[in-house]
Structure formats: structure tokens, C-alpha cells
Write a protein that holds these residues in place. Structure first.
Motif, PDB file in Angstrom:
ATOM      1  N   LEU A   1      -4.363  72.848 -42.983  1.00 48.08           N
ATOM      2  CA  LEU A   1      -3.586  74.070 -42.749  1.00 48.08           C
ATOM      3  C   LEU A   1      -4.446  75.165 -42.148  1.00 48.08           C
ATOM      4  N   SER A   2      -3.857  75.896 -41.235  1.00 43.03           N
ATOM      5  CA  SER A   2      -4.551  76.952 -40.529  1.00 43.03           C
ATOM      6  C   SER A   2      -5.200  77.934 -41.509  1.00 43.03           C
ATOM      7  N   GLY A   3      -6.494  78.194 -41.281  1.00 44.91           N
ATOM      8  CA  GLY A   3      -7.217  79.157 -42.104  1.00 44.91           C
ATOM      9  C   GLY A   3      -7.900  78.560 -43.319  1.00 44.91           C
ATOM     10  N   VAL A   4      -7.552  77.326 -43.712  1.00 43.29           N
ATOM     11  CA  VAL A   4      -8.154  76.674 -44.883  1.00 43.29           C
ATOM     12  C   VAL A   4      -9.489  76.047 -44.471  1.00 43.29           C
ATOM     13  N   ILE A   5     -10.529  76.237 -45.298  1.00 44.00           N
ATOM     14  CA  ILE A   5     -11.853  75.698 -44.985  1.00 44.00           C
ATOM     15  C   ILE A   5     -12.140  74.499 -45.880  1.00 44.00           C
TER      16      ILE A   5
ATOM     17  N   ASP B   1       3.091  73.683 -41.231  1.00 40.88           N
ATOM     18  CA  ASP B   1       3.650  73.885 -42.560  1.00 40.88           C
ATOM     19  C   ASP B   1       3.940  75.363 -42.756  1.00 40.88           C
ATOM     20  N   ALA B   2       4.916  75.675 -43.572  1.00 45.01           N
ATOM     21  CA  ALA B   2       5.266  77.068 -43.860  1.00 45.01           C
ATOM     22  C   ALA B   2       5.883  77.136 -45.233  1.00 45.01           C
ATOM     23  N   ASP B   3       5.809  78.304 -45.835  1.00 45.64           N
ATOM     24  CA  ASP B   3       6.427  78.516 -47.133  1.00 45.64           C
ATOM     25  C   ASP B   3       7.891  78.872 -46.888  1.00 45.64           C
ATOM     26  N   THR B   4       8.790  77.969 -47.255  1.00 51.13           N
ATOM     27  CA  THR B   4      10.222  78.197 -47.022  1.00 51.13           C
ATOM     28  C   THR B   4      10.961  78.600 -48.296  1.00 51.13           C
TER      29      THR B   4
ATOM     30  N   VAL C   1      14.879  74.745 -45.865  1.00 54.35           N
ATOM     31  CA  VAL C   1      15.242  75.909 -46.661  1.00 54.35           C
ATOM     32  C   VAL C   1      14.796  75.639 -48.088  1.00 54.35           C
ATOM     33  N   ASN C   2      13.931  76.496 -48.598  1.00 50.68           N
ATOM     34  CA  ASN C   2      13.427  76.353 -49.961  1.00 50.68           C
ATOM     35  C   ASN C   2      12.864  74.948 -50.194  1.00 50.68           C
ATOM     36  N   LYS C   3      12.075  74.491 -49.206  1.00 49.74           N
ATOM     37  CA  LYS C   3      11.371  73.209 -49.244  1.00 49.74           C
ATOM     38  C   LYS C   3      12.293  71.991 -49.129  1.00 49.74           C
ATOM     39  N   ILE C   4      13.558  72.210 -48.786  1.00 48.79           N
ATOM     40  CA  ILE C   4      14.511  71.115 -48.643  1.00 48.79           C
ATOM     41  C   ILE C   4      15.008  71.065 -47.198  1.00 48.79           C
ATOM     42  N   LYS C   5      15.064  69.870 -46.635  1.00 45.29           N
ATOM     43  CA  LYS C   5      15.569  69.704 -45.267  1.00 45.29           C
ATOM     44  C   LYS C   5      17.092  69.840 -45.295  1.00 45.29           C
TER      45      LYS C   5
END
Length: 196
Positions: free
Chosen positions: A30-34, A50-53, A71-75
């Protein structure tokens, strides 16, 4: 020569850290994670997929039919009807057009029917009156044919109308003759007055 990174640590015959079989790469992190890759080198994630939905509020009826979203982690598969370019027309003054539920592509139109548009012309509207942007020029006498008549007084009521033949549709004037009045000498030495 650059110093090599450490990817495996063995102490007293016991493996404490072993990154050599790790498969993480910057494009999958994920972007920004080291983290560290299998060589032990530090990498910064570049993946933005990935995004927090969890705070998303869309419902299937609000997503276009055939499209998917999370929506809320559900397709969620969309159910909103795709109406495309919706068109309609009205033909009566009090008529309304009901817009169908669903998506519209913005190119649809609602118009006055062509039959009714053809009637909204200046010569059909009284002078000084504007209807839907068309200002009238009709004086009210177009196509009218007047008739002048003369009526003879009668002791009974009369209705004076234009003749049914000749294309007359109103009276321009009615002239009522004077009531006939006549005086004559009678045999008794007086006068006889005849009215009518």
C-alpha cells in the motif's frame, strides 16, 4: 562498493530473521507503507488500489446497472436503470411529464408536441397577448364578414340575426324603421290614428 543489505540473520544456529523468501514489492505494498523486500532493502509502497470504504453510503439502487463498486468493504452491483436520452412531449396546458426513475445522460428533452406548437402563431393570438414567447397580432376581425340589416317594427318580439346564407357571422348594424303613424278623417267628424 555499496554495502549489501542483510536479509537473513542466524544466531547460535537459530534463524532469527529470514526475508529471502518474501515476495513483497513496492507495487504490491500500500502506498506510503514501508517494509523490506527479500534482499533486506527498505521499500515504500506505491499501490493505490486499496481504499477504506467503511464510510461509503451508496446503495445498489444508486449505482448504474451493470457497474460495481465497493461499499463498506462489500462489492455492490448496481441496479439503477440506465434511461439514456429520455424524451417526452406535452400537448395540453395542464399536462405534466413524469420523469422516470433512473439515470439520464443529460441529452433528453421534453417539448410541446409539434401539433400544438403549430397552433402557437401570432395570427392565432390576440394582439398584445404573449403566449410562450409568441406575441399575438390578431385583431379579432380576421375572417369575419359583417351584415347590415333593416328591421320593420312589429307588435311581437323579433330576433335579428345575420342571414344564414352569404357567409355572414355577425351584424355590423341594425336599422329599426320608425313605427308607421297615420291620421285620417273618419265619418263621425273626428280623426282616426293608425299606428303600426
Amino acid at each position: 562498493m555499496a554495502e549489501k543489505t542483510i536479509s537473513k540473520v542466524v544466531y547460535g544456529g537459530k534463524t532469527l530473521i529470514d526475508l529471502t523468501s518474501d515476495t513483497v514489492t513496492a507495487d504490491k505494498l500500500l502506498s506510503g507503507v514501508i517494509a523490506h523486500d527479500k534482499s533486506g532493502a527498505a521499500i515504500t509502497g506505491a499501490c493505490t488500489y486499496d481504499a477504506d470504504t467503511s464510510d461509503a453510503t451508496a446503495a445498489s439502487a444508486e449505482i448504474l446497472s451493470g457497474k460495481t463498486a465497493y461499499v463498506n468493504k462489500i462489492k455492490v452491483t448496481g441496479e439503477m436503470r440506465n434511461n439514456g436520452a429520455v424524451t417526452g412531449s406535452i400537448s395540453k396546458k395542464a399536462e405534466a411529464y413524469s420523469i422516470p426513475i433512473g439515470y439520464h445522460d443529460g441529452s433528453g428533452k421534453v417539448t410541446i408536441s409539434s401539433t400544438e406548437q403549430a397552433k402557437i402563431i401570432a395570427t392565432n393570438i390576440r394582439a398584445g397577448v404573449s403566449i410562450l414567447g409568441v406575441t399575438g397580432t390578431m385583431s379579432g376581425t380576421e375572417g369575419a364578414k359583417a351584415q347590415a340589416k333593416t328591421a320593420t317594427p312589429s307588435t311581437t318580439q323579433q330576433t335579428i340575426l345575420p342571414d344564414s346564407t352569404g357567409g355572414y357571422n355577425y351584424l355590423s348594424q341594425v336599422t329599426v324603421e320608425a313605427i308607421p303613424y297615420n291620421e285620417s278623417d273618419n265619418a263621425q267628424g273626428g280623426k282616426t290614428v293608425t299606428i303600426g
